[in-house]
Write an enzyme that holds these catalytic residues in place. Structure first.
Site, PDB file in Angstrom:
ATOM      1  N   THR A  13      -0.122 -40.411 -27.977  1.00 60.90           N
ATOM      2  CA  THR A  13       0.190 -41.675 -28.635  1.00 60.90           C
ATOM      3  C   THR A  13       1.683 -41.862 -28.868  1.00 60.90           C
ATOM      4  OG1 THR A  13      -1.930 -41.588 -29.761  1.00 60.90           O
ATOM      5  CG2 THR A  13      -0.287 -43.012 -30.737  1.00 60.90           C
ATOM      6  N   ASP A  57      -3.336 -38.167 -22.000  1.00 64.00           N
ATOM      7  CA  ASP A  57      -3.947 -38.142 -23.324  1.00 64.00           C
ATOM      8  C   ASP A  57      -4.330 -36.675 -23.511  1.00 64.00           C
ATOM      9  OD1 ASP A  57      -5.952 -40.221 -25.203  1.00 64.00           O
ATOM     10  OD2 ASP A  57      -6.313 -38.057 -25.178  1.00 64.00           O
ATOM     11  N   SER A  58      -4.078 -36.124 -24.664  1.00 60.93           N
ATOM     12  CA  SER A  58      -4.262 -34.674 -24.800  1.00 60.93           C
ATOM     13  C   SER A  58      -5.726 -34.248 -24.737  1.00 60.93           C
ATOM     14  CB  SER A  58      -3.584 -34.135 -26.054  1.00 60.93           C
ATOM     15  OG  SER A  58      -4.319 -34.455 -27.199  1.00 60.93           O
ATOM     16  N   THR A  89      -1.998 -35.683 -30.321  1.00 61.50           N
ATOM     17  CA  THR A  89      -2.395 -34.878 -31.481  1.00 61.50           C
ATOM     18  C   THR A  89      -3.772 -34.234 -31.320  1.00 61.50           C
ATOM     19  OG1 THR A  89      -3.284 -36.846 -32.561  1.00 61.50           O
ATOM     20  CG2 THR A  89      -1.033 -36.213 -33.127  1.00 61.50           C
ATOM     21  N   ASP A  90      -4.616 -34.847 -30.479  1.00 65.06           N
ATOM     22  CA  ASP A  90      -6.018 -34.396 -30.449  1.00 65.06           C
ATOM     23  C   ASP A  90      -6.170 -32.906 -30.157  1.00 65.06           C
ATOM     24  OD1 ASP A  90      -6.827 -36.899 -31.125  1.00 65.06           O
ATOM     25  OD2 ASP A  90      -7.457 -37.500 -29.110  1.00 65.06           O
ATOM     26  N   THR A 275     -14.686 -18.321 -39.105  1.00 66.64           N
ATOM     27  CA  THR A 275     -15.377 -19.150 -40.088  1.00 66.64           C
ATOM     28  C   THR A 275     -15.254 -20.648 -39.787  1.00 66.64           C
ATOM     29  OG1 THR A 275     -15.505 -19.799 -42.414  1.00 66.64           O
ATOM     30  CG2 THR A 275     -13.355 -19.045 -41.646  1.00 66.64           C
ATOM     31  N   CYS A 277     -14.978 -22.669 -42.134  1.00 62.92           N
ATOM     32  CA  CYS A 277     -14.141 -23.209 -43.218  1.00 62.92           C
ATOM     33  C   CYS A 277     -12.707 -23.388 -42.732  1.00 62.92           C
ATOM     34  CB  CYS A 277     -14.130 -22.255 -44.400  1.00 62.92           C
ATOM     35  SG  CYS A 277     -15.764 -22.022 -45.102  1.00 62.92           S
TER      36      CYS A 277
HETATM   37  N1  ASP Z   1      -5.752 -39.331 -27.919  1.00 58.75           N
HETATM   38  C1  ASP Z   1      -4.358 -39.106 -28.243  1.00 58.75           C
HETATM   39  C2  ASP Z   1      -3.960 -37.770 -27.662  1.00 58.75           C
HETATM   40  O1  ASP Z   1      -4.279 -36.763 -28.215  1.00 58.75           O
HETATM   41  C3  ASP Z   1      -4.160 -39.152 -29.697  1.00 58.75           C
HETATM   42  C4  ASP Z   1      -2.753 -38.876 -30.144  1.00 58.75           C
HETATM   43  O2  ASP Z   1      -1.834 -38.726 -29.403  1.00 58.75           O
HETATM   44  O3  ASP Z   1      -2.570 -38.801 -31.345  1.00 58.75           O
HETATM   45  O4  ASP Z   1      -3.335 -37.734 -26.642  1.00 58.75           O
END
Ligand code: ASP
Length: 340
Positions: A13, A57-58, A89-90, A275, A277
């Site tokens: 993103t 996209d990750s 981020t994914d 875990t 958790c």
């Molecule tokens: N789907 C995106 C990715 O992981 C989400 C992001 O970048 O935050 O590439």
């Protein structure tokens, strides 16, 4: 000497803008980043960049992607003082974990960052994340880098990469490091917690590119059917299982379950207990429901995250070590990923 950094743009993103016609998010050419963020010109650092093609996209990260990323760092290691990896981020927690294992003897910063809102959006969190990641990758303490390890910078916090999980799809504060305190916190000043950061050394970087993905994550839930567990453990070629257990490493004591695990272990499959958790550790033997796991040869993962556990398993199996060695290394901290 002016610090020089390599920005490695892999996708996600952070590098996206909205198409004015369709409203859909699409990757922004990184060469134009100065148009989007003219403030980058104010840095007193030599900033160079490389973009992956295609940008991904990750969710599409693969072991091949990790090898490519590690290779870019390897090939540029002597030329730069630090690296900033822009990544979706994914799966960032998986990639940061994996890179920490692949880059043995790392003594330069590799700082991952990304954003929840695209850079092309006015309220983006990407701008702050990116700027602070650059600051941190360039920071030095005398002639040594402040953070000679793989870390994730997100929303005012620098975390050890192999200690993180993405836990929020909405908040800017998207990552959690439940079992290790932040390496640095960003406010008016950047406060580095030096005692928590890995130390530099003079060994030569060694990049490991063999990974073995004959692995599986088996998450327990009340009602999990024996057919599911038995079939999962009988997948041909399976070598390692991350068993996500409850609380401090507890699992059902039903005979069918224990027998299925025991048979898998006898066949040479390594079962690693982590875990479910987000904080705290596996303590095999604390409850009766985990003593038996210990007895049949399940390996305890202490406070390692699932992301780091699966990365470590793929990494260790890829090295071609004998099972005993893999099991031993799963129980020691190789890159600060667990607390024994
Ligand atoms: N789907 C995106 C990715 O992981 C989400 C992001 O970048 O935050 O590439």
């Amino acid at each position: 000497m002016t610090p020089s950094l390599l920005i490695i743009y892999t996708g996600g993103t952070i590098g996206m803008v909205k198409d004015p016609h369709t409203g859909a998010l699409q990757p922004y050419p990184f060469e134009d980043i100065y148009k989007l963020m003219p403030v980058l010109r104010n840095f007193d650092y030599a900033l160079h960049s490389v973009s992956f093609a295609p940008l991904i996209d990750s969710s599409n990260v693969t072991p091949g992607f990790w090898v490519k990323l590690a290779t870019v760092i390897e090939e540029n290691y002597e030329k730069y003082d630090g690296f900033v990896v822009l990544h979706g981020t994914d799966t960032m927690a998986y990639s940061a974990s994996m890179l920490s294992f692949m880059l043995e003897n790392l003594s330069k910063p590799v700082i991952f960052t990304g954003s929840q809102l695209p850079m092309g959006v006015i309220r983006t969190d990407g701008r702050d994340n990116f700027i602070n990641a650059i600051e941190i990758a360039a920071a030095r303490n005398g002639d040594k880098p402040m953070v000679p390890e793989v870390a994730i910078y997100f929303e005012n916090k620098l975390m050890r990469g192999n200690r993180t999980s993405k836990y929020n799809a909405e908040n800017f504060n998207a990552f959690l490091s439940g079992n290790y305190p932040p390496l640095a916190e960003v406010g008016v000043r950047i406060r580095y917690h030096s005692a928590l950061i890995l130390k530099t050394h003079n060994r030569k970087l060694s990049v490991h590119k063999k990974l073995d993905n004959s692995v599986l994550i088996l998450k327990l839930f009340p009602g999990i059917a024996s057919i599911v567990v038995k079939n999962a453990l009988n997948i041909p070629g399976l070598k390692g299982v991350i068993l996500e257990t409850y609380g401090a490493g507890n699992a059902p004591t039903d005979d069918w379950f224990i027998d299925a695990l025991r048979e898998a272990i006898q066949k040479g499959i390594i079962i690693y207990n982590v875990t479910q958790c987000k904080g705290g550790a596996v303590d095999m033997g604390k409850y009766e429901t985990s003593i038996i796991l210990n007895r049949i040869g399940v390996i305890g993962g202490f406070d390692i995250t699932t992301e780091s556990a699966i990365a470590k398993m793929m990494f260790l199996l890829g090295q071609g070590y004998k099972n005993d060695k893999v099991k031993k290394l799963l129980q020691v901290s190789m890159r600060g990923e667990l607390t024994v």
